[in-house]
Design an enzyme around this catalytic site. Structure first.
Site, short mmCIF file in Angstrom:
data_model
loop_
_atom_site.label_atom_id
_atom_site.label_comp_id
_atom_site.label_asym_id
_atom_site.label_seq_id
_atom_site.Cartn_x
_atom_site.Cartn_y
_atom_site.Cartn_z
N HIS A 87 1.14 -0.97 -0.09
CA HIS A 87 0.24 0.06 -0.07
C HIS A 87 1.16 1.45 0.15
CE1 HIS A 87 -3.27 3.04 1.31
NE2 HIS A 87 -2.10 3.14 2.24
N ASP A 109 6.72 22.49 -25.72
CA ASP A 109 6.23 20.65 -25.71
C ASP A 109 7.91 20.77 -24.60
OD1 ASP A 109 6.74 18.32 -25.66
OD2 ASP A 109 5.58 18.08 -27.35
N TRP A 124 7.11 -0.24 3.58
CA TRP A 124 7.63 0.50 2.21
C TRP A 124 8.94 1.22 2.43
CZ3 TRP A 124 9.00 5.85 1.73
CH2 TRP A 124 8.44 6.85 1.96
N SER A 183 13.19 6.80 -13.91
CA SER A 183 12.26 7.37 -14.44
C SER A 183 11.52 8.70 -13.43
CB SER A 183 10.44 6.77 -14.47
OG SER A 183 9.87 7.46 -13.95
N SER A 184 12.11 9.13 -12.34
CA SER A 184 11.79 9.95 -11.76
C SER A 184 12.66 11.15 -12.65
CB SER A 184 11.84 9.84 -9.77
OG SER A 184 10.37 9.70 -10.23
N HIS A 212 12.94 12.45 3.71
CA HIS A 212 12.29 13.57 4.17
C HIS A 212 12.22 14.48 2.92
CE1 HIS A 212 9.88 15.67 6.85
NE2 HIS A 212 10.42 16.68 6.15
N GLU A 263 11.81 13.31 0.09
CA GLU A 263 10.78 12.66 -0.29
C GLU A 263 9.15 13.18 -0.06
OE1 GLU A 263 10.11 10.94 -3.06
OE2 GLU A 263 8.58 10.20 -2.58
N TYR A 286 8.44 16.50 0.81
CA TYR A 286 8.57 17.74 0.22
C TYR A 286 7.87 17.70 -1.95
CZ TYR A 286 8.68 19.34 4.30
OH TYR A 286 8.68 19.32 5.81
N SER A 292 -2.50 27.45 -5.34
CA SER A 292 -1.29 28.85 -6.14
C SER A 292 -2.33 29.47 -7.39
CB SER A 292 0.33 29.44 -5.69
OG SER A 292 0.58 28.84 -3.80
N HIS A 307 14.56 13.19 12.37
CA HIS A 307 13.31 13.71 13.07
C HIS A 307 12.42 12.13 13.23
CE1 HIS A 307 10.87 15.83 9.58
NE2 HIS A 307 10.08 14.47 9.84
N HIS A 308 12.34 11.28 11.77
CA HIS A 308 11.47 9.64 11.60
C HIS A 308 12.42 8.96 12.68
CE1 HIS A 308 9.47 11.11 8.02
NE2 HIS A 308 10.87 12.04 8.60
N THR A 364 6.01 26.81 6.23
CA THR A 364 5.02 26.60 5.84
C THR A 364 3.77 27.23 6.18
OG1 THR A 364 5.64 24.37 6.21
CG2 THR A 364 3.72 24.67 6.38
N LYS A 367 2.89 30.01 3.99
CA LYS A 367 2.54 29.61 2.61
C LYS A 367 0.61 29.74 3.12
CE LYS A 367 3.93 27.87 -0.66
NZ LYS A 367 4.94 27.67 -1.63
N ARG A 372 1.36 1.68 15.00
CA ARG A 372 0.68 1.51 13.43
C ARG A 372 1.75 -0.55 12.79
NH1 ARG A 372 5.53 4.51 10.17
NH2 ARG A 372 4.01 3.84 8.95
#
Lengths: 393, 534
Positions: free
Chosen positions: B85, B114, B150, B177-178, B261, B263, B265, B276, B310-311, B336, B339, B458
């Site tokens: 998932h 293009d 994951w 790909s990314s 991390h 990732e 963002y 926006s 922090h993870h 943040t 924004k 979890r």
């Protein structure tokens, strides 16, 4: 992947939606002693200075966030209600204001600093594991905890702590309905809790035997990863005798949800009594290393040890096709015994190493496996054989 | 979508004088696609498919968690479902969806004909389906899919069967790909802007994607490194993460989260960009604080490299490291916050209407901010240690990834689909989709805050009885949220492609930007002569 299970899951998917509408029945039962309460909404206050500080810290942050939330979204929803085209509101044209922008950068910055100051004090306090009265080594295993009292009153005591909830209560996808109704301490009870004295600084040193686990007891304000090959530490000082519960918090494989933690905090004299009892019991139970075991003794002992293997390989020895191999009729179980012993000592793929078991326990369980179900090797493995292989590897 | 080609052969031919070139039809059109609009469409359909697959896995999890005890899936299979998932939603649904938006919108918004590298664009898309097939097929190899979560933490991931290797390979491919997609986006934005469009005149969506693309290029190789080390630990006898051989299991976490991390963002900055665009259009008022939005986005991107540990507060770090990562993480709240304030200031004294894109944008701000607040609370090390790896964290990241990224994607879909399809979606259906998504999302994930504070970890296949009620509420909410997304696919997306009221070139009164200067649906080729921006 098992299609029967998928089908069962699909059937249930339909059922769950229906059930959601019709029977949001509240679960029966009550709070657990020292663990989660029914529908508990907030952190527990706990019984250590640290857990209380964290409780206060969290409540404080919640209030600050809530106030900001109400102010900011009060403004947004005021705007949403009043500044509508349908009310004939004409759009203004402003699109910047250095003054306002500086203000709403600096104000949050100040708020964040105000939040960080008390948090810093707690972090520093949590890290101070010096001058402990009692040190206990906590070892994470797939899937149980081991406790060894290293120093302080009771040093030398050591035991494993397994889930006490029987599997017949948990049920399985095949059974659908558990055979026994669950009680309030479902998945929260262990056979041998960690026992510590009240009002003493307890230092825990953590490690693990196989993968990373995490020892988490909210009431004590402790969560620490147990990392194989490394040692970390944490401490707590409980001020109220009682039973406190926790969980393994780091995903560690199949039985991750079935290795709870129970800590029993005793008054000083009760703790001394417990230490005496443990020392007597350990002396009585110690296996004589030179004894030659009969096959019947090994089989009886092996049946109890096998309960740990049955989690994957099942009591029937049939395993779980695709995930865990059957022992019944298995080539290694019926082949040369040294390979079998080596496999249990070292582990393979998903199977962890079981070297933490004693020579007697390994000899017993291998004897049991080689002489159960349709396996009839007739062999009785002696602890000395395990010992020889263990030192050879 | 298929209407673009019809348009080309119809009235658009007069408009687009260079449309004499031959282009393939049928399967070849998609297989050999080099047109940014076709590739954008492919990305969007791919991510919608993955969203459904990831959603089914989530419902299987919620099904098992409806009641305590084990009823439907074995814990091993449960762990496989949680893992897949996560992988499928992150790498298959959210990231490709944003790349699809970039493909469609970046050239249209900067007045480019293009993307810069049309053939590489084709390749970066067509790498994704094999990766998705590898991930899905891993359920059927011996031992099943990887069940290490994951995050694929070592040494648990070293124990896994061959399903793990398929997942590693799939992530490698998706990373390639990314990276290619990001190079394409950066070069397109830097080199192909219409004359007069200076950097500080670019639409916010383009700005946020430029910054996101740099993040991707910086961190995808880091992830590739981590999982390659995992692969060699598994098969070639290395000991990067094995203490017995001199390695360190925690090093895996450091490397993973150095990717992980930023990732986060990567998945939210383009969402900020979409919001926006949408808010000013429906407030009929220019974006407040454009320059500070650009600086805030850049600050968030830079800070995102300095907060990874922090993870890992519970792995046991020196006190100085814990304090540094706590302060750095709390600091992210400042840009943040800027924004959110800017968006609200844009709405302030505007002349607002509430079509579906605006509803999703306001819903985004409201619910995403709750995820932001729990993020701030989780940044505080002692609190994090109490709720680390509990449902509190699950609630937090679904508030920012579902109510954040996914809601922004929905907002963007409703905003730009008239341009893509040439048809207006049904406003009534859009509103039905919005309100159901918002309500069932909160029914699903709000109770998880309580579960986490009460200590429920979890990735648990089974749980104590005290957690039952909130789990039931979450399961019911999850099924209704899932059904709402099926409704979105069959009653909004597909009907809008097939037909509906004809969309004007600029269907939104307050919308601004070059994309609204071309007809709807956008012709196959646009801006062959660059527009001039004042």
């Amino acid at each position: 992947m098992d299609f029967a299970k998928l089908r069962a899951a699909c059937r249930f998917a339909a059922f769950a939606v229906l059930a959601g509408f019709t029977s949001l029945a509240l679960a029966g039962g009550g709070d657990s002693e020292g663990g989660p309460a029914v529908n508990q909404l907030n952190l527990p206050q706990g019984v250590t200075p640290i857990s209380r500080e964290i409780y206060t810290l969290n409540n404080g942050m919640l209030v600050v966030c809530l106030v900001i939330f109400i102010l900011v979204f009060g403004a947004m929803f005021y705007s949403v209600l009043r500044h509508r085209k349908s009310l004939g509101h004409e759009a203004a044209t402003f699109h910047e204001s250095t003054k306002v922008e500086i203000i709403w950068t600096i104000v949050p910055f100040v708020i964040v600093i105000a939040m960080a100051i008390p948090a810093t004090q707690t972090v520093v306090a949590m890290k101070d594991t010096t001058s402990a009265d009692l040190t206990v080594k906590v070892t994470g295993y797939q899937w149980k905890w081991g406790y060894d009292y290293l120093s302080g009153e009771g040093s030398g005591i050591g035991f494993l702590s397994n889930l006490a909830t029987p599997h017949s209560m948990i049920g399985s996808p095949e059974l659908n309905e558990p055979a026994h109704p669950a009680g309030d301490e479902y998945l929260l009870d262990v056979d041998h809790p960690l026992v510590v004295p009240v009002d003493k600084k307890i230092r825990l040193v953590f490690t693990a035997a196989d993968v990373i686990h995490a020892w988490a007891v909210q009431a004590l304000g402790v969560q620490q990863a147990a990392i194989p090959g490394y040692v970390r530490d944490a401490w707590f000082k409980a001020d109220t005798p009682g039973v406190y519960r926790g969980f393994c918090a780091q995903l560690c494989g199949r039985e991750h949800s079935a290795m709870p933690i129970v800590v029993k905090v005793l008054a000083a004299d009760a703790y001394s009594g417990w230490v005496k009892d443990q020392q007597l019991a350990m002396a009585a139970k110690a296996d004589d290393p030179n004894k030659t075991w009969t096959k019947d003794d090994l089989m009886a002992r092996g049946a109890t040890v096998y309960a740990q293997c049955a989690v994957c390989h099942q009591a029937s020895g049939k395993g779980m096709p695709g995930a865990f191999p059957a022992l019944d009729g298995d080539a290694i179980v019926n082949g040369p015994k040294d390979n079998h012993i080596a496999l249990v000592l070292k582990g393979k793929n998903q199977m962890p190493s079981w070297k933490q078991l004693s020579d007697v326990e390994i000899a017993a369980v291998i004897t049991y496996e080689r002489n159960s179900w349709s396996n009839h090797t007739g062999e009785a493995i002696q602890p000395s054989e395990v010992k020889a292989l263990r030192s050879a590897s | 979508m298929s209407t673009t080609i019809d348009h080309l052969h119809g009235e658009g031919a007069a408009h687009d004088e260079h449309s004499h070139d031959h282009h393939p039809t049928g399967l070849k059109r998609w297989l050999f696609a080099t047109n940014h609009k076709d590739i954008g469409t492919l990305y969007l359909f791919f991510s919608l498919t993955m969203l459904m697959e990831g959603g089914l896995l989530a419902l299987a999890l919620r099904t098992e968690l409806f009641s305590p005890g084990l009823q439907f899936v074995d814990p091993e299979l449960f762990n496989q479902f949680t893992t897949m998932h996560g992988l499928i939603m992150v790498f298959g649904a959210i990231m490709p969806a944003f790349v699809g938006f970039a493909n469609w919108q970046v050239p249209l918004m900067i007045g480019a004909p293009d993307m810069a590298f049309a053939r590489m664009n084709n390749f970066s898309f067509w790498l994704l389906p094999p990766a998705a097939i590898l991930l899905t097929a891993s359920f059927f190899v011996p031992g099943g899919a990887t069940s290490a979560g994951w995050t694929l933490y070592a040494p648990l991931s070293v124990q896994m069967g061959p399903g793990m290797d398929l997942a590693i390979f799939a992530v490698h491919i998706m990373g390639a790909s990314s990276i290619m997609g990001s190079i394409n986006i950066i070069v397109t934005i830097l080199n192909m802007r219409a004359p007069g469009m200076t950097m500080m005149k670019m639409p916010m969506f383009v700005w946020t994607w430029l910054i996101t693309a740099y993040l991707l290029i910086a961190v995808m190789p880091v992830l590739a490194g981590a999982i390659t080390m995992l692969l060699t630990d598994r098969h070639f006898g290395t000991s990067f993460f094995n203490a017995a051989g001199g390695g360190d299991p925690v090093m895996y976490q450091h490397i993973f989260w150095f990717f992980g991390h930023p990732e986060v963002y990567i998945m939210i900055l383009p969402a900020f960009g979409i919001i926006s665009q949408v808010i000013p259009a429906f407030a009929r008022k220019p974006l407040f604080g454009y320059a500070s939005m650009v600086y805030a986005t850049s600050s968030i991107a830079i800070l995102s490299f300095m907060v990874w540990a922090h993870h890992m507060f519970t792995t046991g770090m020196p006190v100085t490291a814990q304090l540094f990562f706590m302060y750095a993480t709390m600091l992210i709240a400042v840009p943040t916050g800027v924004k959110v304030f800017n968006w609200i200031a844009t709405m302030w004294r505007g002349s607002m209407t509430f079509e579906t894109p605006m509803l999703f944008a306001i819903g985004f701000i409201f619910v995403f901010t709750m995820g932001g607040f729990t993020g701030l609370i989780l940044a505080v090390t002692p609190i994090d240690i109490q709720v680390h790896d509990t449902y509190y964290v699950v609630a937090h990241f679904h508030y920012v990834l579902v109510a954040g990224s996914l809601f922004a994607l929905f907002s963007g879909f409703y905003y730009w689909s008239p341009k893509w399809t040439g048809h207006m979606y049904s406003e009534a259906r859009g509103k039905f989709h919005f309100w159901n998504s918002l309500i069932w999302f909160n029914v699903t994930f709000f109770p998880m805050h309580f579960l986490g504070l009460a200590g429920m970890p979890r990735r648990y296949a089974d749980y104590p009885l005290q957690f039952t009620d909130f789990n039931r509420v979450a399961t019911v909410g999850a099924f209704l949220f899932g059904l709402t997304q099926v409704y979105f696919l069959f009653f909004v997306v597909l009907p809008t492609i097939r037909g509906g009221a004809k969309a004007a070139a600029k269907p939104w009164e307050g919308a601004e930007g070059l994309e609204w200067t071309v007809p709807s649906p956008a012709p196959f080729h646009t801006f062959e002569t660059p527009p001039v921006v004042e």
